[in-house]
Design a protein around this motif. Structure first.
Motif, PDB file in Angstrom:
ATOM      1  N   GLU A  35       0.874  -1.126   0.155  1.00 33.05           N
ATOM      2  CA  GLU A  35      -0.113  -0.175  -0.013  1.00 33.05           C
ATOM      3  C   GLU A  35       0.736   1.187  -0.075  1.00 33.05           C
ATOM      4  N   SER A  36       0.163   2.428  -0.200  1.00 28.80           N
ATOM      5  CA  SER A  36       0.929   3.610   0.093  1.00 28.80           C
ATOM      6  C   SER A  36       1.392   3.920   1.421  1.00 28.80           C
ATOM      7  N   GLY A  37       3.103   4.186   1.525  1.00 29.68           N
ATOM      8  CA  GLY A  37       3.469   4.444   2.792  1.00 29.68           C
ATOM      9  C   GLY A  37       3.989   3.224   3.180  1.00 29.68           C
ATOM     10  N   SER A  38       3.969   2.188   2.185  1.00 28.20           N
ATOM     11  CA  SER A  38       4.846   0.735   3.052  1.00 28.20           C
ATOM     12  C   SER A  38       6.192   0.793   2.830  1.00 28.20           C
ATOM     13  N   GLY A  39       6.675   1.731   2.104  1.00 29.12           N
ATOM     14  CA  GLY A  39       8.182   1.949   1.885  1.00 29.12           C
ATOM     15  C   GLY A  39       8.760   1.307   0.604  1.00 29.12           C
ATOM     16  N   LYS A  40       7.954   0.886  -0.370  1.00 30.53           N
ATOM     17  CA  LYS A  40       8.351   0.218  -1.410  1.00 30.53           C
ATOM     18  C   LYS A  40       9.113   1.093  -2.465  1.00 30.53           C
ATOM     19  N   SER A  41       8.498   2.325  -2.622  1.00 30.27           N
ATOM     20  CA  SER A  41       9.215   3.408  -3.359  1.00 30.27           C
ATOM     21  C   SER A  41      10.497   3.949  -2.821  1.00 30.27           C
ATOM     22  N   THR A  42      10.405   3.966  -1.302  1.00 37.97           N
ATOM     23  CA  THR A  42      11.737   4.264  -0.919  1.00 37.97           C
ATOM     24  C   THR A  42      12.767   3.595  -1.050  1.00 37.97           C
ATOM     25  N   VAL A  43      12.580   2.195  -0.974  1.00 39.00           N
ATOM     26  CA  VAL A  43      13.739   1.117  -1.202  1.00 39.00           C
ATOM     27  C   VAL A  43      14.124   1.251  -2.771  1.00 39.00           C
ATOM     28  N   LEU A  44      13.216   1.389  -3.499  1.00 37.65           N
ATOM     29  CA  LEU A  44      13.783   1.656  -4.806  1.00 37.65           C
ATOM     30  C   LEU A  44      14.717   2.881  -5.132  1.00 37.65           C
ATOM     31  N   ARG A  45      14.299   4.262  -4.416  1.00 39.97           N
ATOM     32  CA  ARG A  45      15.125   5.378  -4.471  1.00 39.97           C
ATOM     33  C   ARG A  45      16.587   5.016  -3.728  1.00 39.97           C
ATOM     34  N   ALA A  46      16.324   4.350  -2.742  1.00 37.53           N
ATOM     35  CA  ALA A  46      17.909   4.177  -2.306  1.00 37.53           C
ATOM     36  C   ALA A  46      18.579   3.188  -3.384  1.00 37.53           C
ATOM     37  N   LEU A  47      17.947   2.230  -3.839  1.00 32.09           N
ATOM     38  CA  LEU A  47      18.830   1.428  -4.816  1.00 32.09           C
ATOM     39  C   LEU A  47      19.326   2.339  -6.021  1.00 32.09           C
ATOM     40  N   SER A  48      18.428   3.437  -6.425  1.00 28.23           N
ATOM     41  CA  SER A  48      18.803   4.099  -7.663  1.00 28.23           C
ATOM     42  C   SER A  48      19.749   4.926  -7.356  1.00 28.23           C
ATOM     43  N   GLY A  49      20.068   5.480  -6.037  1.00 29.37           N
ATOM     44  CA  GLY A  49      20.956   6.524  -5.803  1.00 29.37           C
ATOM     45  C   GLY A  49      20.449   7.769  -5.765  1.00 29.37           C
ATOM     46  N   LEU A  50      18.948   8.100  -5.694  1.00 30.88           N
ATOM     47  CA  LEU A  50      18.288   9.165  -5.439  1.00 30.88           C
ATOM     48  C   LEU A  50      18.087   9.541  -3.992  1.00 30.88           C
ATOM     49  N   ASN A  51      18.254   8.507  -3.109  1.00 30.18           N
ATOM     50  CA  ASN A  51      18.184   8.740  -1.695  1.00 30.18           C
ATOM     51  C   ASN A  51      19.407   8.081  -1.061  1.00 30.18           C
ATOM     52  N   GLY A  52      20.358   9.048  -0.398  1.00 35.28           N
ATOM     53  CA  GLY A  52      21.569   8.484   0.182  1.00 35.28           C
ATOM     54  C   GLY A  52      21.426   8.381   1.468  1.00 35.28           C
ATOM     55  N   ALA A  53      20.346   8.663   2.224  1.00 36.76           N
ATOM     56  CA  ALA A  53      20.165   8.545   3.548  1.00 36.76           C
ATOM     57  C   ALA A  53      19.744   7.025   4.084  1.00 36.76           C
ATOM     58  N   SER A  55      21.195   2.883   5.350  1.00 32.11           N
ATOM     59  CA  SER A  55      22.257   2.201   5.853  1.00 32.11           C
ATOM     60  C   SER A  55      21.967   0.618   5.706  1.00 32.11           C
ATOM     61  N   GLY A  56      22.986  -0.486   5.576  1.00 30.93           N
ATOM     62  CA  GLY A  56      22.956  -1.696   5.261  1.00 30.93           C
ATOM     63  C   GLY A  56      23.759  -2.071   4.028  1.00 30.93           C
ATOM     64  N   ARG A  57      23.424  -2.932   3.121  1.00 32.30           N
ATOM     65  CA  ARG A  57      24.262  -3.318   1.997  1.00 32.30           C
ATOM     66  C   ARG A  57      23.569  -3.307   0.803  1.00 32.30           C
ATOM     67  N   ILE A  58      24.267  -2.525  -0.397  1.00 36.38           N
ATOM     68  CA  ILE A  58      23.593  -2.780  -1.726  1.00 36.38           C
ATOM     69  C   ILE A  58      24.514  -2.952  -2.638  1.00 36.38           C
ATOM     70  N   ALA A  59      24.749  -4.118  -3.391  1.00 34.60           N
ATOM     71  CA  ALA A  59      25.481  -4.415  -4.363  1.00 34.60           C
ATOM     72  C   ALA A  59      24.679  -4.730  -5.840  1.00 34.60           C
ATOM     73  N   VAL A  60      25.446  -3.869  -6.768  1.00 30.11           N
ATOM     74  CA  VAL A  60      24.892  -4.180  -8.420  1.00 30.11           C
ATOM     75  C   VAL A  60      26.151  -5.040  -9.101  1.00 30.11           C
ATOM     76  N   ALA A  61      25.694  -6.158  -9.735  1.00 28.13           N
ATOM     77  CA  ALA A  61      26.635  -6.829 -10.524  1.00 28.13           C
ATOM     78  C   ALA A  61      27.974  -7.107  -9.599  1.00 28.13           C
ATOM     79  N   GLY A  62      27.732  -7.509  -8.390  1.00 28.82           N
ATOM     80  CA  GLY A  62      28.532  -8.013  -7.439  1.00 28.82           C
ATOM     81  C   GLY A  62      29.551  -6.809  -7.004  1.00 28.82           C
ATOM     82  N   ALA A  63      29.347  -5.714  -7.293  1.00 25.62           N
ATOM     83  CA  ALA A  63      30.068  -4.298  -6.589  1.00 25.62           C
ATOM     84  C   ALA A  63      29.255  -3.711  -5.794  1.00 25.62           C
ATOM     85  N   GLU A  64      29.714  -3.616  -4.395  1.00 27.02           N
ATOM     86  CA  GLU A  64      29.057  -2.977  -3.522  1.00 27.02           C
ATOM     87  C   GLU A  64      29.043  -1.490  -3.766  1.00 27.02           C
ATOM     88  N   VAL A  65      27.849  -0.622  -3.736  1.00 20.63           N
ATOM     89  CA  VAL A  65      27.647   0.610  -3.988  1.00 20.63           C
ATOM     90  C   VAL A  65      27.431   1.378  -2.692  1.00 20.63           C
TER      91      VAL A  65
END
Length: 245
Positions: A35-53, A55-65
């Motif tokens: 639902e709206s407000g569940s956090g799904k778009s916020t996950v996507l924005r962190a993954l895309s680099g649009l939200n830098g705030a 913590s945790g770990r994100i890796a793309v093609a084996g390279a941590e970003v």
């Protein structure tokens, strides 16, 4: 291709994503639904680099970003937004909109690439020198997809890519995205509140509630009613057309 581990995002004192983890193999589509407000778009924005705030770990093609991304990341990962009219510069022609990513990434053969990408998203050559307001909503979203594709990324992040479109156009865009993924061997992460949309494109689905991923299941299990979490079952009950997907 994508590995997200214990992702947390806060806005001030409010934690809106609470330890979300998922993995997406190369060439597959993973859906985030809720639902709206569940956090799904916020996950996507962190993954895309649009939200830098975050913590945790994100890796793309084996390279941590990290929170700040290099230009090479944006060559590999592109995003398609919900509202194609809002995401396209209103005073730039479609030609300029599609040429700009090529110039940014230092890619040549601009004329051929622009023409070929327009054809790939089933837009006539005549739209090339028009402005976004001169196109229909479905055509604008095709331009947005073309812009994301033109630098030949490996990953597309799709934030409600059909929700701003007429119902009659939504299926066309979903089928286009499915065809492009197969042809280009792209990896997708798709965010939507619509289970039928997600099940149409994605083999696996994560269900978000209150910033947490409460269940991960296959589209086949979802269609068959084999959901375990009450919220997933509730979303399935409210979804229209899921059984026909």
């Amino acid at each position: 291709m994508i590995d997200v581990d214990r992702l947390r995002v806060s806005f001030g004192d409010k934690e809106v994503v609470k330890g979300v983890s998922f993995r997406v193999p190369a060439g597959e589509c993973f859906g985030l639904v809720g639902e709206s407000g569940s956090g799904k778009s916020t996950v996507l924005r962190a993954l895309s680099g649009l939200n830098g705030a975050w913590s945790g770990r994100i890796a793309v093609a084996g390279a941590e970003v990290g929170p700040k991304r290099h230009r090479a990341f944006f060559r590999k990962v592109q995003m398609v937004f919900q509202d194609p009219y809002g995401s396209l510069h209103p005073r730039q022609t479609i030609d300029r909109i599609l040429s700009e990513p090529l110039l940014v990434h230092g890619l040549g053969d601009v004329e051929r690439r622009v023409a070929a990408t327009l054809a790939e998203v089933a837009l006539p050559a005549a739209v090339r020198f028009r402005f976004p307001h001169q196109l229909s909503g479905g055509q604008r979203q095709r331009v947005a997809i073309a812009r994301a594709l033109i630098a030949e990324p490996e990953v597309l992040l799709l934030d409600e890519p059909t929700s701003a479109l007429d119902v009659s156009v939504q299926a066309e865009i979903l089928n286009l995205l499915a065809d492009l993924r197969r042809q280009r061997r792209l990896t997708y992460v798709l965010v939507s509140h619509n289970l039928a949309v997600v099940a149409h494109l994605c083999a696996r689905i994560g269900v978000m509630l209150g910033g947490e991923m409460v269940e991960e299941l296959s589209a086949e299990d979802l269609r068959a009613g084999r959901a375990q979490h009450p919220h997933t079952r509730e979303l399935r009950t409210l979804s229209v057309g899921l059984e026909e997907v």
